[in-house]
Motif scaffolding. Structure first.
Motif, mmCIF file in Angstrom:
data_model
loop_
_atom_site.group_PDB
_atom_site.id
_atom_site.type_symbol
_atom_site.label_atom_id
_atom_site.label_comp_id
_atom_site.label_asym_id
_atom_site.label_seq_id
_atom_site.Cartn_x
_atom_site.Cartn_y
_atom_site.Cartn_z
ATOM 1 N N THR B 9 0.849 -1.191 0.000
ATOM 2 C CA THR B 9 0.000 0.000 0.000
ATOM 3 C C THR B 9 0.882 1.239 0.000
ATOM 4 O O THR B 9 2.081 1.154 0.275
ATOM 5 N N SER B 10 0.268 2.367 -0.257
ATOM 6 C CA SER B 10 1.030 3.619 -0.278
ATOM 7 C C SER B 10 1.677 3.894 1.072
ATOM 8 O O SER B 10 2.787 4.404 1.149
ATOM 9 N N ALA B 11 0.982 3.566 2.150
ATOM 10 C CA ALA B 11 1.523 3.829 3.488
ATOM 11 C C ALA B 11 2.810 3.044 3.698
ATOM 12 O O ALA B 11 3.792 3.559 4.231
ATOM 13 N N ARG B 12 2.806 1.782 3.264
ATOM 14 C CA ARG B 12 4.023 0.980 3.445
ATOM 15 C C ARG B 12 5.151 1.496 2.555
ATOM 16 O O ARG B 12 6.315 1.432 2.911
ATOM 17 N N ILE B 13 4.783 2.020 1.381
ATOM 18 C CA ILE B 13 5.825 2.585 0.509
ATOM 19 C C ILE B 13 6.438 3.815 1.160
ATOM 20 O O ILE B 13 7.650 4.002 1.156
ATOM 21 N N ASN B 14 5.597 4.638 1.758
ATOM 22 C CA ASN B 14 6.107 5.820 2.456
ATOM 23 C C ASN B 14 7.077 5.425 3.557
ATOM 24 O O ASN B 14 8.133 6.046 3.727
ATOM 25 N N TYR B 109 -4.549 7.247 -9.241
ATOM 26 C CA TYR B 109 -4.673 8.455 -8.428
ATOM 27 C C TYR B 109 -4.562 8.140 -6.938
ATOM 28 O O TYR B 109 -3.855 8.802 -6.189
ATOM 29 N N SER B 110 -5.269 7.072 -6.527
ATOM 30 C CA SER B 110 -5.315 6.756 -5.095
ATOM 31 C C SER B 110 -3.955 6.296 -4.582
ATOM 32 O O SER B 110 -3.633 6.446 -3.412
ATOM 33 N N VAL B 111 -3.149 5.738 -5.469
ATOM 34 C CA VAL B 111 -1.827 5.266 -5.056
ATOM 35 C C VAL B 111 -0.841 6.435 -5.005
ATOM 36 O O VAL B 111 -0.023 6.546 -4.090
ATOM 37 N N VAL B 112 -0.963 7.308 -5.988
ATOM 38 C CA VAL B 112 0.025 8.377 -6.130
ATOM 39 C C VAL B 112 -0.166 9.478 -5.097
ATOM 40 O O VAL B 112 0.794 9.986 -4.517
ATOM 41 N N LEU B 113 -1.401 9.829 -4.831
ATOM 42 C CA LEU B 113 -1.691 10.982 -3.968
ATOM 43 C C LEU B 113 -0.936 10.943 -2.636
ATOM 44 O O LEU B 113 -0.308 11.929 -2.261
ATOM 45 N N PRO B 114 -0.932 9.807 -1.889
ATOM 46 C CA PRO B 114 -0.220 9.819 -0.604
ATOM 47 C C PRO B 114 1.296 9.878 -0.745
ATOM 48 O O PRO B 114 1.979 10.115 0.234
#
Lengths: 523, 337
Positions: B9-14, B109-114
């Motif tokens: 998920t984006s959070a884990r990528i962050n 969009y939902s992946v990139v935004l965070p």
């Protein structure tokens, strides 16, 4: 320079051209400034500066598409060379030192315009040849009579060269073309000699066609001082005596004098560095906002602040000079200044100088500016440190803030260009303990690969006739007025304090700041 | 340092980005987020160019690779795989390759935004297959600047034409970027005293969108009839500005060294080589505000660009013509022009 500065200036410069040029438009900001038809004549073209800086800069400019088509380069030196030999020399230096990749078609375009004129400076025949070369280039390459003469020669030859240029009608171009003179430091070695030099050059070239190179001003980080101060809101409100405790401007070199004994002995570090580079940095740091970024507005503000510079009353307590002694520098054994080849063992030339200056105006009254420079110091670094006052009241007790120093904003000019902000932060843990941390803007790390060399920018500005980044003769003369009393004091009082190579200068310099209750930053 | 994350998920990528930055010790002040929207076939070249450009503009590069899948089963599933690269030889900044499988491909969009850098500007670049209306595309709405490349489309001219129809401030096209050296040489030629220009002629390859833009730009700026001549190229090959005393002509027959001819003056050579995609992207990233000169050229081109190509005839009479040269390789991503 900052975008906005560039834009403003480009807009101002471009507006005057719009009427004539339908393809230019202030909104069209992709179009770079390209110099008009012109050529560059370099005297002393075989020198180090020419090979390592000027030729690569010319090529890099051409490679970036900023030189006019038909641009021509003429070399003048005492060598028995043909045009091809000269082109060969330029080719080698470009291959070795240029910043941008070598491209055959760019080289071909440049090489077609390379000419060499052999001769010495008092040889009339050589200047006759130079004149016919220049006229021929106008015909063959369309340089339209516009030429800049770069005097990359020791200053003692300046009078001969400029007079020869005048004598052979090279200092005045035909019609509305321009002829410019570019000169390098030293601009004299005190006020009197500087005025003499200016007079000689101005007899031949009008003051606005004389470009004095201070390569520091061509550096991106130095231009960025103006952007930092005048394009932002968060720094300017605290950029004054209410918040600033003092300012330290340092230029340190790790090398000795190398092979420059003949030039250096008798000149010394204060004349070599403080008079030009450091006082220019001081002016940019302390000056008020110019009304615009054109050359006149800038010189007005710089002169104003230089005129407000005041020397301390007791020069003995607030200036220090030193001379490096033998020692170890970065793991290498090095000799002292007096043992360097070609130096008189009794020389009193300073290789280190530190001075305290005050700026008498509403913004800076009471804020000392400490300037220091030296050779064979700890490492090569140039920086401007604005050191702020401590917080007027601290709710934390003394043990908690023991490790907290002054807040500081450091503009690192070279190497590793950038800006560091130093402030206190809580050390993680259950106790309240505050320690200095730094926040870094790594201009150097991020932009160096593509940011142009100082000489590229300065050469282009010469061809464009843009004098923003060049000190004017008034500034040069005022800087000597500041330095001369110090040099005179030194000449009649004592001799330089020795310091071990590889350290940060003589202990006297530390004592000088300690008297004010301050200490030098370790850069 | 590389960190591979599968089904993430984006959070884990962050979190991985923070971890990577700590491990490498890199703290580079990144100035923008560059989102590259592409597919498996094009992402390597695009990322290489962007990494090179990031030496000048340290940035966080997010590569969005869409993998909608072929079979119904693949299309119904949704999975996000990510590859986080920090430090090392990839240039400055950070790179995240995002592989959007199945249904997720439609929801980039939902992946990139965070993952966007806080506060910093966002640039979206479609190396090929740009959406019909970049500014209305969901990813496009995130960006200050939307970079397309008409030359990489199947039909470059009509692609450019349709972009002119939907132009909005912040749009830009590499076909326009490729013109900068030409435009600056022409503009500096006219900085000098010159006779009044009465006509203009632009010669270039059949399918070269840059040539079309040059026609529109000159017509707009000079207010004279501009004719279009087709040549073998490569790319744009010549611009002639007619005056009463003869033509001011910038001619580049070989794609590298051009000759500038001005009446009453000797011919001069000027290097005008075709630049790499990395250089084009670096130029694009230099300014992130709307490009008004481009806007003007596009506005004038509305209804003209595609139409003229369809007629396949010069706009005005005069000028030499050569065989139309269709250039399929021109459409390859990253092809210099």
């Amino acid at each position: 320079m900052s975008d906005s500065a560039n834009t403003k200036r480009a807009t101002a410069a471009a507006e005057s051209r719009f009427a004539a040029n339908p393809l230019r438009n202030a909104q069209d900001r992709r179009l770079p400034r390209i110099a008009g038809p012109s050529g560059l004549v370099i005297f002393g073209v075989t020198g180090d500066l020419s090979r390592k800086k000027l030729m690569p800069a010319v090529y890099d400019l051409a490679n970036r598409g900023l030189l006019p088509p038909g641009f021509s380069l003429v070399g003048f030196a005492r060598r028995d060379w043909e045009h091809e030999d000269f082109a060969e020399v330029v080719h080698d230096s470009v291959k070795q030192y240029s910043r941008t990749p070598f491209r055959e078609e760019v080289w071909r375009q440049l090489a077609e315009g390379m000419r060499f004129v052999p001769g010495v400076f008092d040889d009339d025949n050589a200047f006759v040849t130079l004149r016919s070369t220049v006229e021929q280039l106008d015909k063959e390459r369309g340089t339209s009579g516009n030429f800049a003469f770069y005097l990359s020669v020791p200053p003692k030859f300046f009078p001969t060269v400029v007079r020869q240029l005048k004598k052979h009608g090279l200092s005045d171009g035909p019609g509305d073309s321009w002829r410019r003179a570019v000169i390098e430091k030293p601009f004299g070695h005190n006020l009197r000699t500087a005025q003499e030099l200016n007079q000689i050059v101005h007899e031949v070239f009008p003051p606005n066609e004389v470009f004095r190179i201070d390569h520091y001003l061509g550096k991106e980080t130095v231009q960025n001082i103006l952007a930092l101060r005048f394009a932002n809101t968060m720094f300017e409100p605290i950029w004054n005596r209410s918040y600033v405790d003092h300012v330290q401007i340092t230029m340190a070199e790790d090398i000795g004098i190398g092979g420059r004994a003949g030039y250096y002995d008798g000149i010394g570090s204060a004349r070599d560095v403080i008079q030009n580079h450091l006082l220019q940095l001081l002016a940019l740091t302390a000056m008020e906002e110019p009304s615009s970024f054109d050359a006149d507005a800038l010189v007005t503000e710089k002169l104003k602040v230089l005129n407000a510079v005041r020397l301390p009353d007791d020069l003995g307590r607030h200036t220090v000079r030193g001379q490096y002694a033998a020692g170890w520098q970065g793991g290498e054994r090095v000799v002292g200044y007096l043992e360097e080849e070609g130096i008189d063992p009794a020389s009193v030339t300073d290789t280190y100088a530190a001075i305290k200056l005050e700026v008498d105006n509403r913004r800076w009254a009471g804020v000392p500016f400490y300037l220091r420079t030296g050779k064979r110091l700890g490492r090569r670094v140039t920086e401007i440190a604005v050191v702020f006052q401590r917080a007027p009241y601290s709710p934390f007790d003394a043990t908690e803030t023991q490790e907290l120093g002054h807040n500081a904003l450091v503009i690192r000019v070279q190497p590793d260009e950038g800006i560091t902000v130093r402030f206190g932060s809580k050390v993680p843990g259950t106790q309240m303990e505050i320690r200095d941390v730094t926040m870094d803007f790594a201009y150097g790390e991020s932009f160096t690969e593509s940011s142009p060399e100082a000489y590229e920018r300065l050469l282009l500005d010469v061809l464009l006739g843009d004098a923003n980044l060049f000190p004017r003769h008034q500034e040069v003369e005022r800087s000597w007025e500041i330095l001369d009393p110090i040099e005179e004091y030194w000449a009649s009082h004592g001799k330089p304090a020795p310091y071990a190579s590889g350290t940060w200068g003589p202990t006297e310099a530390d004592e000088m700041l300690a008297r004010d209750g301050r200490s030098w930053r370790r850069p | 340092m590389n960190i591979d994350l599968t089904d993430t998920t984006s959070a884990r990528i962050n979190a991985a980005l923070v971890q990577g930055r700590r491990a490498v010790g890199a703290a580079v002040g990144m100035v923008l987020t560059l989102v590259i929207v592409t597919d498996e076939g094009n992402h390597y070249d695009a990322l290489k160019a962007a990494s090179e450009a990031s030496k000048e503009h340290p940035s966080r590069i997010l590569v969005v690779i869409r993998r909608p899948g072929r079979s119904p089963r693949q299309r119904a599933s949704a999975r996000l795989d990510a590859e986080v690269r920090v430090g090392g030889d990839i240039g400055n900044g950070e790179t995240v390759l995002l592989r959007l499988h199945g249904e997720l491909a439609e929801h980039a969009y939902s992946v990139v935004l965070p993952l966007l850098l806080p506060d910093a500007p966002v640039v979206v670049w479609w190396p090929a297959d740009a959406p019909a209306h970049p500014a209305r595309d969901l990813l496009g709405t995130l960006a200050q600047r939307r970079i397309t490349d008409a030359a990489a489309e199947e039909d470059p001219i009509s692609a450019l034409g349709s972009r002119a129809e939907v132009y909005e401030p912040g749009d830009t096209d590499l076909a326009w970027t490729r013109l900068t050296p030409w435009r600056s040489v022409l503009a500096s030629a006219l900085d000098q005293k010159h006779p009044e220009i009465t006509s203009a002629e632009v010669a270039g390859e059949e399918c070269n969108p840059s040539t079309e833009l040059m026609v529109q730009w000159l017509a707009e700026r000079l207010s004279v009839p501009v004719s279009r001549v087709r040549t073998e190229g490569p790319g744009l090959s010549a611009v002639r500005l007619g005056t009463a005393e003869g033509a001011i002509c910038l001619d580049r027959p070989d794609g590298a060294l051009a000759t500038l001819a001005v009446p009453g003056q000797p011919d001069r050579h000027v290097a005008l080589n075709r630049r790499s995609t990395a250089e084009l992207i670096a130029e694009e990233l230099r300014r992130l505000d709307p490009d008004e000169a481009y806007a003007v050229a596009m506005r004038r081109g509305r209804g003209r660009i595609g139409a003229e190509a369809a007629r396949a005839e010069p706009v005005a009479a005069g000028g030499r013509r050569s065989r139309p040269a269709p250039g399929p390789e021109e459409g390859a991503p990253g092809a210099p022009s």
